[in-house]
Design a protein around this motif. Sequence first.
Motif, PDB file in Angstrom:
ATOM      1  N   GLU A 189      82.358 -32.858 -41.511  1.00  0.00           N
ATOM      2  CA  GLU A 189      82.531 -34.259 -41.135  1.00  0.00           C
ATOM      3  C   GLU A 189      82.141 -35.190 -42.277  1.00  0.00           C
ATOM      4  O   GLU A 189      81.150 -34.962 -42.982  1.00  0.00           O
ATOM      5  N   ILE A 190      82.950 -36.236 -42.468  1.00  0.00           N
ATOM      6  CA  ILE A 190      82.638 -37.316 -43.403  1.00  0.00           C
ATOM      7  C   ILE A 190      82.753 -38.601 -42.606  1.00  0.00           C
ATOM      8  O   ILE A 190      83.771 -38.844 -41.950  1.00  0.00           O
ATOM      9  N   THR A 191      81.714 -39.435 -42.645  1.00  0.00           N
ATOM     10  CA  THR A 191      81.689 -40.645 -41.829  1.00  0.00           C
ATOM     11  C   THR A 191      81.700 -41.899 -42.696  1.00  0.00           C
ATOM     12  O   THR A 191      81.007 -41.965 -43.720  1.00  0.00           O
ATOM     13  N   PHE A 192      82.490 -42.869 -42.265  1.00  0.00           N
ATOM     14  CA  PHE A 192      82.593 -44.153 -42.963  1.00  0.00           C
ATOM     15  C   PHE A 192      82.467 -45.287 -41.951  1.00  0.00           C
ATOM     16  O   PHE A 192      82.657 -45.092 -40.755  1.00  0.00           O
ATOM     17  N   TYR A 193      82.190 -46.476 -42.493  1.00  0.00           N
ATOM     18  CA  TYR A 193      82.213 -47.698 -41.697  1.00  0.00           C
ATOM     19  C   TYR A 193      83.207 -48.651 -42.340  1.00  0.00           C
ATOM     20  O   TYR A 193      83.119 -48.934 -43.533  1.00  0.00           O
ATOM     21  N   ALA A 194      84.172 -49.114 -41.546  1.00  0.00           N
ATOM     22  CA  ALA A 194      85.231 -49.983 -42.052  1.00  0.00           C
ATOM     23  C   ALA A 194      85.269 -51.269 -41.249  1.00  0.00           C
ATOM     24  O   ALA A 194      85.025 -51.264 -40.036  1.00  0.00           O
ATOM     25  N   GLU A 195      85.573 -52.364 -41.921  1.00  0.00           N
ATOM     26  CA  GLU A 195      85.643 -53.666 -41.273  1.00  0.00           C
ATOM     27  C   GLU A 195      87.092 -54.149 -41.292  1.00  0.00           C
ATOM     28  O   GLU A 195      87.632 -54.489 -42.337  1.00  0.00           O
ATOM     29  N   ALA A 196      87.734 -54.157 -40.124  1.00  0.00           N
ATOM     30  CA  ALA A 196      89.112 -54.622 -40.003  1.00  0.00           C
ATOM     31  C   ALA A 196      89.094 -56.104 -39.614  1.00  0.00           C
ATOM     32  O   ALA A 196      88.469 -56.471 -38.618  1.00  0.00           O
ATOM     33  N   PRO A 197      89.786 -56.959 -40.359  1.00  0.00           N
ATOM     34  CA  PRO A 197      89.716 -58.394 -40.065  1.00  0.00           C
ATOM     35  C   PRO A 197      90.567 -58.837 -38.889  1.00  0.00           C
ATOM     36  O   PRO A 197      90.324 -59.902 -38.334  1.00  0.00           O
TER      37      PRO A 197
END
Length: 239
Positions: A189-197
């Motif tokens: 597993e690789i985890t990211f945090y993304a901010e969609a506008p």
Amino acid sequence: MSQNGYTLSLLTTPVTGRPMDLTFRVTGPDQRPVTAYKVEHDKKMHFIVVSRDLTSFQHVHPELAADGTWKTRLTLPAPGAYRAFADFVPEGGEKLTLGADLQAAGDYQPQPLPHVSRTATVGDYTVNLAGNLVPGQSSKLTLTVSKNGKPVTDLQPYLGAYGHLVALRAGDLAYLHVHPEESEQAGPEITFYAEAPSVGNYRLFLDFQHDDQVRTASFTVPATLADGHAPSATHDHGH
């Protein structure tokens, strides 16, 4: 192309179907080429080139000359419109992402946006995506890598983490802020945090390294409101 006094300038006329040396500069608030950069994710410059239809993606790391000129080798696969992104931190400044357009001459045949999918296949590898993009907030995305049906637990570090994720909004190619969750586990597993506008479709491109080779898995993902629905023009106040 410009932000906080910094501007990205491409110096090459693009060609298609064969390798070319793409050169560019970033000029600073003093109008001079920037020559000092901080290292972020193991590199001073991350350079992304995508086709406007988001079917072609390249993530390269140019070389910096003493006069502030960057050069990288890449091939544009087909005629058409491309967008380049320079992702960097100038010495004494804040992190920036500047964009510029490339036009490759020829018979342009835009492709439809790849369909929404939570699974991507790259050779013998399968990458599954868990989590949802929710507009206006940081969204947790977990990507699980397997090879021939078996979880990969010996991913190799790439750019200071076990994966590097780029997220772009379909249509205007807005570049999303994404950061990895620190982990000592080398997969699966690789985890990211993304901010969609905003609500809409996005393309996610995951670079990961295994067996000394970097591979890219790509996904089309919709950003929807927290209840799982896109907003409509009318609202039923009875619910």
